[in-house]
Scaffold this active site. Structure first.
Site, PDB file in Angstrom:
ATOM      1  N   HIS A 184      -7.116   5.900  -5.486  1.00 21.88           N
ATOM      2  CA  HIS A 184      -5.804   6.545  -5.413  1.00 21.88           C
ATOM      3  C   HIS A 184      -4.648   5.605  -5.691  1.00 21.88           C
ATOM      4  O   HIS A 184      -3.589   6.059  -6.128  1.00 21.88           O
ATOM      5  CB  HIS A 184      -5.596   7.186  -4.042  1.00 21.88           C
ATOM      6  CG  HIS A 184      -6.436   8.404  -3.836  1.00 21.88           C
ATOM      7  ND1 HIS A 184      -6.190   9.302  -2.819  1.00 21.88           N
ATOM      8  CD2 HIS A 184      -7.516   8.889  -4.505  1.00 21.88           C
ATOM      9  CE1 HIS A 184      -7.083  10.282  -2.876  1.00 21.88           C
ATOM     10  NE2 HIS A 184      -7.903  10.044  -3.882  1.00 21.88           N
ATOM     11  N   GLU A 244      -1.256 -10.525   6.133  1.00 23.92           N
ATOM     12  CA  GLU A 244      -1.797 -10.945   4.840  1.00 23.92           C
ATOM     13  C   GLU A 244      -1.513  -9.883   3.778  1.00 23.92           C
ATOM     14  O   GLU A 244      -1.174 -10.191   2.642  1.00 23.92           O
ATOM     15  CB  GLU A 244      -3.295 -11.215   4.970  1.00 23.92           C
ATOM     16  CG  GLU A 244      -3.615 -12.397   5.879  1.00 23.92           C
ATOM     17  CD  GLU A 244      -3.418 -12.129   7.379  1.00 23.92           C
ATOM     18  OE1 GLU A 244      -3.264 -13.120   8.122  1.00 23.92           O
ATOM     19  OE2 GLU A 244      -3.399 -10.959   7.810  1.00 23.92           O
TER      20      GLU A 244
END
Length: 173
Positions: A103, A76
């Site tokens: 991040h 996915e």
């Protein structure tokens, strides 16, 4: 916030749970399916649509995010990352859910419906949705390098440290 959901049969239970949980938390949900259990369904059918929904809305300046769900979350995530403008992260802990935003400014996360409890996965998604991208220069720079490669096919320049000398031969080690 608008949240796009897509899964396969292995993620259907979590997706159905998330629909109610997200609405109760004040989010607008776009469900890209599946809508019934089919053990032979194909995750790209639903996950690509969820990622496309996020990409289109973000291109319009909307703050949409997405969640794609499967058995492990691997396929996915790969499917979502095929959509231009999507940065999808596979999340398996509270820390990876937070770091995906902090991040990587991930705009889609993938979770494995067979890997965690419903409560754990809900918590991962809660953290992902609540964590802002702080915009630190190093992270913006890295995301920019990825975007340039995605749109123009240009590799980032090698740093000077990578250009000096060569790696030692196995015999020299």
């Amino acid at each position: 916030m608008r949240v796009h959901l897509g899964s396969d049969h292995a993620g259907l239970e979590l997706k159905d749970h998330l629909l109610n949980w997200l609405v109760d938390a004040g989010h607008e949900v776009v469900d890209h399916g599946p809508f019934v259990y089919d053990a032979l369904d194909d995750y790209p059918v639903f996950c690509l649509r969820a990622a496309e929904g996020v990409a289109a809305e973000r291109a319009e300046g909307l703050d949409s995010l997405g969640v794609v769900i499967g058995g492990s979350g691997n396929g996915e995530q790969i499917a979502a990352n095929k959509v231009q403008g999507i940065r999808s992260a596979l999340v398996w802990s509270e820390e990876t859910a937070t770091l995906a935003r902090e991040h990587n400014d991930a705009n889609v996360i993938s979770v494995g419906g067979r890997m965690h409890t419903l409560e754990e996965m809900t918590r991962f998604i809660e953290l992902f949705l609540a964590t802002p991208f702080p915009g630190d220069e190093r992270h913006v720079r890295r995301i920019g390098q990825l975007a340039t490669y995605e749109t123009e096919g240009l590799l980032p320049e090698l740093p000077a440290s990578a250009l000096q000398g060569t790696a030692p031969d196995a015999e020299d080690a």
